[in-house]
Design a protein around this motif. Structure first.
Motif, mmCIF file in Angstrom:
data_model
loop_
_atom_site.group_PDB
_atom_site.id
_atom_site.type_symbol
_atom_site.label_atom_id
_atom_site.label_comp_id
_atom_site.label_asym_id
_atom_site.label_seq_id
_atom_site.Cartn_x
_atom_site.Cartn_y
_atom_site.Cartn_z
ATOM 1 N N LYS A 299 0.842 -1.266 0.186
ATOM 2 C CA LYS A 299 -0.098 0.338 0.236
ATOM 3 C C LYS A 299 0.938 1.577 0.048
ATOM 4 N N ALA A 300 1.617 0.919 0.688
ATOM 5 C CA ALA A 300 2.381 2.443 1.370
ATOM 6 C C ALA A 300 3.597 2.823 -0.802
ATOM 7 N N LYS A 301 4.168 1.603 -0.870
ATOM 8 C CA LYS A 301 4.831 1.861 -2.312
ATOM 9 C C LYS A 301 3.086 2.665 -3.300
ATOM 10 N N ALA A 302 2.580 1.765 -3.874
ATOM 11 C CA ALA A 302 1.004 1.784 -4.244
ATOM 12 C C ALA A 302 1.297 3.645 -3.989
ATOM 13 N N GLU A 303 0.711 4.271 -3.316
ATOM 14 C CA GLU A 303 0.591 5.047 -2.384
ATOM 15 C C GLU A 303 1.777 6.354 -2.848
ATOM 16 N N GLU A 304 3.341 5.714 -2.854
ATOM 17 C CA GLU A 304 4.106 6.221 -3.065
ATOM 18 C C GLU A 304 3.744 6.546 -5.009
ATOM 19 N N GLN B 83 1.425 7.219 -6.678
ATOM 20 C CA GLN B 83 0.880 7.375 -7.766
ATOM 21 C C GLN B 83 1.031 8.778 -6.950
ATOM 22 N N LEU B 84 1.652 8.789 -5.447
ATOM 23 C CA LEU B 84 2.123 10.419 -5.619
ATOM 24 C C LEU B 84 3.300 10.952 -6.540
ATOM 25 N N LYS B 85 3.839 10.537 -6.896
ATOM 26 C CA LYS B 85 4.883 10.318 -7.678
ATOM 27 C C LYS B 85 4.527 10.841 -8.775
ATOM 28 N N ALA B 86 3.749 10.176 -9.831
ATOM 29 C CA ALA B 86 2.527 10.451 -11.492
ATOM 30 C C ALA B 86 1.541 11.089 -10.852
ATOM 31 N N GLU B 87 1.229 11.778 -9.393
ATOM 32 C CA GLU B 87 0.282 13.296 -9.803
ATOM 33 C C GLU B 87 1.175 14.034 -9.550
ATOM 34 N N LEU B 88 3.263 13.905 -8.899
ATOM 35 C CA LEU B 88 4.183 15.310 -9.305
ATOM 36 C C LEU B 88 4.677 15.170 -10.542
ATOM 37 N N GLU B 89 4.060 13.817 -10.841
ATOM 38 C CA GLU B 89 5.311 13.881 -12.546
ATOM 39 C C GLU B 89 3.808 15.048 -13.442
#
Length: 138
Positions: free
Chosen positions: A94-99, A101-107
Motif C-alpha cells: 500500500k505504501a509503495k502504491a501510494e508513493e 501515485q504521489l510520484k505520478a501526480e507530481l510528474e
C-alpha cells in the motif's frame, strides 16, 4: 587344668571351624532372604509401589498436557507471525502504491506547469513578433 580347658573353649568360640562358619553364613543368608520375601509380600509395600506408579503416571500426564499446550502456543505464535507478515506485506504494498501515485501526480503537475510555462513563453514570443511586425509596418 581347668584353666587350659577354658582357654581351649574360648579359643574354639573365637575361632569357629569351617562348618560353623558355613552354617552361620547360610543362616544369615536364609534370614536375609526370609526378610526380603516378607517385604515382597508386604501389602504396605505394594500400596507404596502402586502410589509411586500413580504419581509417575500423573506426572507423565501433566507433562503431556504441558507439551500439548506448548505446541498449541507455538502454533498460535506461528499463525500470528504469518498474519503479521501478511499485514506487513500489505502495508508495504500500500505504501509503495501510494508513493507511486504521489510520484505520478507530481510528474503530472510538473508536466502541466511546464506546459503552462511553455504556453506563456510562446504567447510572449508571439506578442513580441506581432509587435515587431507592427513596428515595421508602421
Amino acid at each position: 587344668m581347668e584353666t587350659a580347658l577354658i582357654g581351649e573353649q574360648v579359643s574354639n568360640f573365637l575361632e569357629p571351624n569351617l562348618r560353623q562358619r558355613r552354617d552361620a553364613a547360610a543362616a544369615a543368608k536364609k534370614a536375609t532372604l526370609d526378610k526380603i520375601r516378607a517385604l515382597a509380600n508386604d501389602p504396605a509395600l505394594e500400596a507404596r509401589r502402586a502410589e509411586r506408579e500413580a504419581i509417575v503416571k500423573a506426572r507423565m500426564a501433566r507433562e503431556a498436557e504441558r507439551e500439548a499446550a506448548k505446541k498449541v502456543r507455538e502454533a498460535e505464535l506461528a499463525a500470528q507471525a504469518a498474519r503479521d507478515l501478511e499485514l506487513a506485506k500489505q502495508a508495504e504494498a500500500k505504501a509503495k502504491a501510494e508513493e507511486e501515485q504521489l510520484k505520478a501526480e507530481l510528474e503530472a503537475a510538473d508536466a502541466a506547469l511546464k506546459a503552462e510555462q511553455k504556453a506563456a513563453r510562446d504567447r510572449r514570443y508571439a506578442e513580441r513578433k506581432a509587435a515587431k511586425k507592427e513596428r515595421r509596418k508602421g
